[in-house]
Design a protein around this motif. Structure first.
Motif, PDB file in Angstrom:
ATOM      1  N   LYS A  72       0.845  -1.194   0.000  1.00  0.00           N
ATOM      2  CA  LYS A  72       0.000   0.000   0.000  1.00  0.00           C
ATOM      3  C   LYS A  72       0.881   1.246   0.000  1.00  0.00           C
ATOM      4  O   LYS A  72       2.044   1.208   0.415  1.00  0.00           O
ATOM      5  N   THR A  73       0.301   2.344  -0.467  1.00  0.00           N
ATOM      6  CA  THR A  73       1.024   3.617  -0.489  1.00  0.00           C
ATOM      7  C   THR A  73       1.343   4.044   0.938  1.00  0.00           C
ATOM      8  O   THR A  73       0.522   3.878   1.845  1.00  0.00           O
ATOM      9  N   VAL A  74       2.538   4.600   1.121  1.00  0.00           N
ATOM     10  CA  VAL A  74       2.883   5.132   2.441  1.00  0.00           C
ATOM     11  C   VAL A  74       3.006   6.653   2.366  1.00  0.00           C
ATOM     12  O   VAL A  74       3.556   7.201   1.415  1.00  0.00           O
ATOM     13  N   ASN A  75       2.436   7.302   3.370  1.00  0.00           N
ATOM     14  CA  ASN A  75       2.439   8.756   3.456  1.00  0.00           C
ATOM     15  C   ASN A  75       3.357   9.115   4.609  1.00  0.00           C
ATOM     16  O   ASN A  75       3.077   8.780   5.760  1.00  0.00           O
ATOM     17  N   VAL A  76       4.505   9.738   4.300  1.00  0.00           N
ATOM     18  CA  VAL A  76       5.550   9.848   5.314  1.00  0.00           C
ATOM     19  C   VAL A  76       5.930  11.273   5.709  1.00  0.00           C
ATOM     20  O   VAL A  76       5.863  12.213   4.914  1.00  0.00           O
ATOM     21  N   HIS A  77       6.345  11.344   6.945  1.00  0.00           N
ATOM     22  CA  HIS A  77       6.803  12.564   7.603  1.00  0.00           C
ATOM     23  C   HIS A  77       8.305  12.363   7.804  1.00  0.00           C
ATOM     24  O   HIS A  77       8.727  11.324   8.277  1.00  0.00           O
ATOM     25  N   GLY A  78       9.108  13.356   7.422  1.00  0.00           N
ATOM     26  CA  GLY A  78      10.562  13.142   7.542  1.00  0.00           C
ATOM     27  C   GLY A  78      11.317  14.355   8.047  1.00  0.00           C
ATOM     28  O   GLY A  78      12.471  14.551   7.674  1.00  0.00           O
ATOM     29  N   LEU A  79      10.681  15.119   8.908  1.00  0.00           N
ATOM     30  CA  LEU A  79      11.265  16.398   9.337  1.00  0.00           C
ATOM     31  C   LEU A  79      12.658  16.224   9.945  1.00  0.00           C
ATOM     32  O   LEU A  79      12.849  15.483  10.909  1.00  0.00           O
ATOM     33  N   CYS A  80      13.628  16.911   9.346  1.00  0.00           N
ATOM     34  CA  CYS A  80      15.034  16.869   9.777  1.00  0.00           C
ATOM     35  C   CYS A  80      15.590  15.449   9.765  1.00  0.00           C
ATOM     36  O   CYS A  80      16.543  15.132  10.489  1.00  0.00           O
ATOM     37  N   ALA A  81      14.979  14.595   8.959  1.00  0.00           N
ATOM     38  CA  ALA A  81      15.442  13.222   8.791  1.00  0.00           C
ATOM     39  C   ALA A  81      15.138  12.800   7.352  1.00  0.00           C
ATOM     40  O   ALA A  81      14.814  11.651   7.079  1.00  0.00           O
ATOM     41  N   TRP A  82      15.232  13.763   6.452  1.00  0.00           N
ATOM     42  CA  TRP A  82      14.783  13.535   5.061  1.00  0.00           C
ATOM     43  C   TRP A  82      15.562  12.408   4.395  1.00  0.00           C
ATOM     44  O   TRP A  82      14.986  11.527   3.751  1.00  0.00           O
ATOM     45  N   LYS A  83      16.873  12.445   4.543  1.00  0.00           N
ATOM     46  CA  LYS A  83      17.720  11.459   3.884  1.00  0.00           C
ATOM     47  C   LYS A  83      17.476  10.072   4.493  1.00  0.00           C
ATOM     48  O   LYS A  83      17.339   9.081   3.768  1.00  0.00           O
ATOM     49  N   GLU A  84      17.418  10.009   5.823  1.00  0.00           N
ATOM     50  CA  GLU A  84      17.180   8.739   6.515  1.00  0.00           C
ATOM     51  C   GLU A  84      15.827   8.149   6.084  1.00  0.00           C
ATOM     52  O   GLU A  84      15.690   6.938   5.882  1.00  0.00           O
ATOM     53  N   THR A  85      14.831   9.024   5.962  1.00  0.00           N
ATOM     54  CA  THR A  85      13.497   8.575   5.562  1.00  0.00           C
ATOM     55  C   THR A  85      13.535   7.973   4.160  1.00  0.00           C
ATOM     56  O   THR A  85      13.038   6.866   3.933  1.00  0.00           O
ATOM     57  N   LEU A  86      14.150   8.699   3.241  1.00  0.00           N
ATOM     58  CA  LEU A  86      14.236   8.209   1.858  1.00  0.00           C
ATOM     59  C   LEU A  86      15.017   6.890   1.795  1.00  0.00           C
ATOM     60  O   LEU A  86      14.600   5.937   1.120  1.00  0.00           O
ATOM     61  N   ASP A  87      16.137   6.828   2.517  1.00  0.00           N
ATOM     62  CA  ASP A  87      16.942   5.601   2.498  1.00  0.00           C
ATOM     63  C   ASP A  87      16.145   4.392   2.984  1.00  0.00           C
ATOM     64  O   ASP A  87      16.271   3.297   2.425  1.00  0.00           O
ATOM     65  N   LEU A  88      15.327   4.579   4.011  1.00  0.00           N
ATOM     66  CA  LEU A  88      14.547   3.445   4.531  1.00  0.00           C
ATOM     67  C   LEU A  88      13.440   3.032   3.553  1.00  0.00           C
ATOM     68  O   LEU A  88      13.153   1.842   3.405  1.00  0.00           O
ATOM     69  N   LEU A  89      12.856   3.997   2.872  1.00  0.00           N
ATOM     70  CA  LEU A  89      11.840   3.650   1.863  1.00  0.00           C
ATOM     71  C   LEU A  89      12.473   2.791   0.769  1.00  0.00           C
ATOM     72  O   LEU A  89      11.904   1.787   0.342  1.00  0.00           O
ATOM     73  N   LEU A  90      13.680   3.192   0.358  1.00  0.00           N
ATOM     74  CA  LEU A  90      14.375   2.451  -0.706  1.00  0.00           C
ATOM     75  C   LEU A  90      14.827   1.086  -0.212  1.00  0.00           C
ATOM     76  O   LEU A  90      14.688   0.080  -0.911  1.00  0.00           O
TER      77      LEU A  90
END
Ligand SMILES: [Zn+2]
Length: 225
Positions: A102-120
């Motif tokens: 399912k689609t994930v709707n994410v919050h990544g404040l001051c953790a943008w890179k970490e958030t993207l890396d975990l999605l990948l």
């Protein structure tokens, strides 16, 4: 029709005509509230927000995923969350592992890179990074992954969000209100999106009609509808 890709709909006590809204949740009880909505224009998300990971049992919410249209608002917040980073990461990864495509709707404040890396890392196919106000150089990676970002009405005055809008291609942009959330003393609402659209059309030098069609297509692609 207007498109709101991220709204805390269960906190708003109003109905909004002509809006397609993705209703996000923050914890078990708001997830239950969201799931009880029955309106064909509302997509239902369940989640534990990174601000709440130290207060909530994740299994209770994981069990609700099969009843939801998407998962959100999940993610990381290294600025405002009082929960430890490793606990935030653990909950976020647990949701990603159980996403059922399912689609994930994410919050990544001051953790943008970490958030993207975990999605990948978890091979997530459909992700919407909400109110993206992170580094400009990550935008091409977000686009490359096939993910979307949302532009919030705050773009009219928040300088770093405006920079994102200027640099992001239109094919990854969706509008959102973050409705229900109070920002700088103002309760945000889906109807604020109209102002944001006006602003986007000026910055991107595109007429409102064409812009609306692009945003509708992006919303449909992002949410698989
Ligand atoms: Zn939110």
């Amino acid at each position: 029709m207007y498109y709101d890709a991220h709204c805390h709909y269960s906190l708003l006590k109003k109905k909004y005509e002509n809006f397609k809204i993705a209703a996000v949740s923050m914890d078990y009880s708001s997830s239950i509230n969201t799931l009880s909505i029955s309106d064909k224009n509302i997509l239902k998300g369940v989640a534990i927000h990174p601000w709440n990971v130290d207060k909530e049992n994740i299994d209770n919410v994981l069990h609700l995923i099969n009843k939801a249209d998407f998962i959100g608002e999940i993610g990381l917040d290294f600025k405002y969350s009082k929960a430890a980073k490793d606990l935030q990461i653990k909950y976020f990864e647990n949701f990603l592992e159980n996403s059922q495509n399912k689609t994930v709707n994410v919050h990544g404040l001051c953790a943008w890179k970490e958030t993207l890396d975990l999605l990948l890392k978890h091979n997530i196919k459909k992700a919407i990074i909400h109110w993206y106000s992170g580094p400009i150089d990550l935008i091409k990676d977000i686009e490359g992954a096939g993910y979307f970002i949302t532009i919030n009405p705050s773009v009219t005055f928040q300088e770093k969000h405006k920079k994102v809008l200027e640099n992001a291609p239109l094919n990854i942009i969706i509008t959102e209100s973050d409705g229900g959330y109070e920002y700088k003393g103002k309760l945000l609402e889906p109807s604020d999106i109209i102002l944001a659209l006006d602003f986007i059309s000026k910055i991107k030098e595109i007429d409102l009609r064409t812009l609306n069609t692009i945003i509708e297509n992006n919303f449909r692609k992002a949410y698989n509808i």
